[in-house]
Write a protein that holds these residues in place. Structure first.
Motif, PDB file in Angstrom:
ATOM      1  N   GLY A   1     -11.857 -20.363 -24.389  1.00 17.86           N
ATOM      2  CA  GLY A   1     -11.511 -19.723 -25.655  1.00 17.86           C
ATOM      3  C   GLY A   1     -12.625 -18.909 -26.266  1.00 17.86           C
ATOM      4  N   SER A   2     -13.822 -18.944 -25.681  1.00 18.78           N
ATOM      5  CA  SER A   2     -14.932 -18.169 -26.242  1.00 18.78           C
ATOM      6  C   SER A   2     -14.815 -16.707 -25.823  1.00 18.78           C
ATOM      7  CB  SER A   2     -16.271 -18.745 -25.782  1.00 18.78           C
ATOM      8  OG  SER A   2     -16.439 -18.573 -24.373  1.00 18.78           O
ATOM      9  N   ALA A   3     -15.508 -15.851 -26.545  1.00 16.72           N
ATOM     10  CA  ALA A   3     -15.562 -14.440 -26.187  1.00 16.72           C
ATOM     11  C   ALA A   3     -16.655 -14.226 -25.142  1.00 16.72           C
ATOM     12  CB  ALA A   3     -15.850 -13.602 -27.426  1.00 16.72           C
ATOM     13  N   ALA A   4     -16.402 -13.301 -24.229  1.00 18.64           N
ATOM     14  CA  ALA A   4     -17.432 -12.956 -23.243  1.00 18.64           C
ATOM     15  C   ALA A   4     -18.629 -12.358 -23.969  1.00 18.64           C
ATOM     16  CB  ALA A   4     -16.868 -11.975 -22.230  1.00 18.64           C
ATOM     17  N   LYS A   5     -19.817 -12.872 -23.677  1.00 18.71           N
ATOM     18  CA  LYS A   5     -21.031 -12.429 -24.358  1.00 18.71           C
ATOM     19  C   LYS A   5     -21.892 -11.634 -23.382  1.00 18.71           C
ATOM     20  CE  LYS A   5     -20.965 -16.526 -27.310  1.00 18.71           C
ATOM     21  NZ  LYS A   5     -21.689 -17.767 -27.709  1.00 18.71           N
TER      22      LYS A   5
ATOM     23  N   GLY B   1     -28.390 -17.116 -19.130  1.00 15.79           N
ATOM     24  CA  GLY B   1     -27.736 -17.275 -20.421  1.00 15.79           C
ATOM     25  C   GLY B   1     -26.830 -18.483 -20.450  1.00 15.79           C
ATOM     26  N   GLU B   2     -26.307 -18.736 -21.633  1.00 10.49           N
ATOM     27  CA  GLU B   2     -25.463 -19.892 -21.840  1.00 10.49           C
ATOM     28  C   GLU B   2     -24.119 -19.731 -21.119  1.00 10.49           C
ATOM     29  OE1 GLU B   2     -26.074 -22.794 -23.473  1.00 10.49           O
ATOM     30  OE2 GLU B   2     -28.146 -22.071 -23.516  1.00 10.49           O
ATOM     31  N   PRO B   3     -23.584 -20.827 -20.566  1.00  8.92           N
ATOM     32  CA  PRO B   3     -22.254 -20.750 -19.958  1.00  8.92           C
ATOM     33  C   PRO B   3     -21.181 -20.546 -21.023  1.00  8.92           C
ATOM     34  CG  PRO B   3     -22.998 -23.031 -20.030  1.00  8.92           C
ATOM     35  CD  PRO B   3     -24.166 -22.190 -20.462  1.00  8.92           C
ATOM     36  N   HIS B   4     -20.102 -19.923 -20.618  1.00  8.39           N
ATOM     37  CA  HIS B   4     -18.979 -19.738 -21.529  1.00  8.39           C
ATOM     38  C   HIS B   4     -18.165 -21.025 -21.630  1.00  8.39           C
ATOM     39  CE1 HIS B   4     -19.619 -15.336 -20.584  1.00  8.39           C
ATOM     40  NE2 HIS B   4     -19.538 -15.330 -21.902  1.00  8.39           N
TER      41      HIS B   4
END
Length: 344
Positions: free
Chosen positions: A64-68, A58-61
């Motif tokens: 400030g982003s939310a954990a996906k 998956g995409e790296p975080h």
């Protein structure tokens, strides 16, 4: 599959260590759970946290982003490694650290709970930093003692600060004979003596007033403060050095804002690229190895060579800022060192 639990303040807003460390472990094939440190709980004395499970793919975080990933409840003993990237709110801090210590008896923590609890303080410089590499300092909750020390060294510059504050909070520069030295030291020690001097009172009344001012209805009033000799080398700039498992892996300089004496990034300082000389590497790694004896395997050092200014053990800034300053991401190196040492 190996699983890392990162305990953070807000899984919906990942911080400057959550992101690079989480991404690095995922690149190495680990699952990562971002758990909420303020929500630690137990089920029949088995400790868990609500959190978000992120798979290696998956995409790296980003900062400030939310954990996906998969939201759920995750038991600490189902993780192979725990990384504490946030402190708990003061009202529940004691309970959280107690439960984390209990959990650490069965699960490996990157930084030991006891080491973090007792060594993330400016008091600890005397234990792990050689005398020639630390500034002379006094610590007390007695204003009169610190004021006397300040007056006795009328030709010196001093720094006054709380021993357990972070990000440059309440750090004051005291010049020789400065007009605010007395007020600042009174404030930092809790103004416990503010009501201790009254005119026209009997000795018994005065003693009662003094007792009330220190042990009033609100409880004990005094607070600890550190009075530390100002280090001239700081004017040339401090360096933040990230040390993982005794190895200096990332660093940057901090450019002081024109309107402040503090170089902390949180106070307006700017990360800038700098070289780390061999003597600085040697000192940083010496401190890192010493802290490993107490279970501390990841830390940030503030250095104005030949002096160590501060130790940062919980979520130390520097890894992310070093990437901003230099363009080099050392998070994979950190993850590899930690896995090599702690996961065998």
């Amino acid at each position: 599959m190996m699983r890392l639990l990162i305990l953070t303040g807000r899984p919906d807003c990942l911080g400057e260590n959550d992101v690079p460390i989480g991404n690095a472990f995922r690149r190495l094939g680990w699952e990562v759970v971002f758990g909420e440190i303020a929500a630690i709980a137990s089920d029949d004395y088995r400790h868990f946290t609500p959190g978000v499970l992120v798979r290696p793919s998956g995409e790296p975080h980003r900062l400030g982003s939310a954990a996906k990933g998969i939201r759920g409840v995750y038991f600490i003993d189902e993780c192979q490694l725990v990384w504490v990237n946030s402190g708990a709110p003061p009202s529940i801090s004691r309970d959280v650290w107690q439960m984390l210590w209990l959990a650490s008896q069965d699960t490996v923590f990157v930084n030991s709970v006891e080491g973090t609890t007792f060594l993330e303080t400016k008091h600890a410089l005397g234990l792990v930093v050689p005398k020639q590499h630390r500034a002379f300092a006094y610590a007390s909750n007695d204003f009169s003692l610190l004021w006397k020390r300040y007056q006795q060294s009328a030709d010196l510059w001093w720094v006054a600060k709380p021993p357990n504050a972070y990000c440059g909070q309440s750090v004051f520069l005291l010049p020789p004979g400065g007009p605010n030295g007395r007020t600042i030291l009174q404030c930092l020690t809790g103004n416990a003596d503010a009501q201790s001097e009254f005119g026209g009172l009997t000795e018994r009344e005065l003693l009662m007033r003094q007792h009330q001012s220190e042990y009033g209805l609100g409880g004990f009033k005094a607070q600890y403060a550190l009075l530390q000799q100002f280090i001239a080398e700081v004017r040339q700039g401090e360096k933040r050095i990230i040390v993982a498992c005794g190895r200096a892996v990332a660093w940057h300089g901090r450019k002081v804002s024109s309107d402040d004496h503090r170089s902390n990034i949180a106070q307006g300082g700017k990360p800038i690229p700098v070289e780390l000389h061999s003597t600085e590497v040697e000192l940083a790694e010496l401190i890192g190895r010493k802290l490993m004896e107490y279970g501390i395997n990841f830390l940030g050092l503030d250095m104005a060579y030949p002096y160590i200014i501060d130790l940062n053990l919980t979520n130390p800034g520097g890894l992310y800022d070093a990437k901003l300053a230099t363009g080099k991401d050392q998070s994979d190196r950190v993850a590899e060192l930690v896995i090599s040492r702690l996961h065998k």
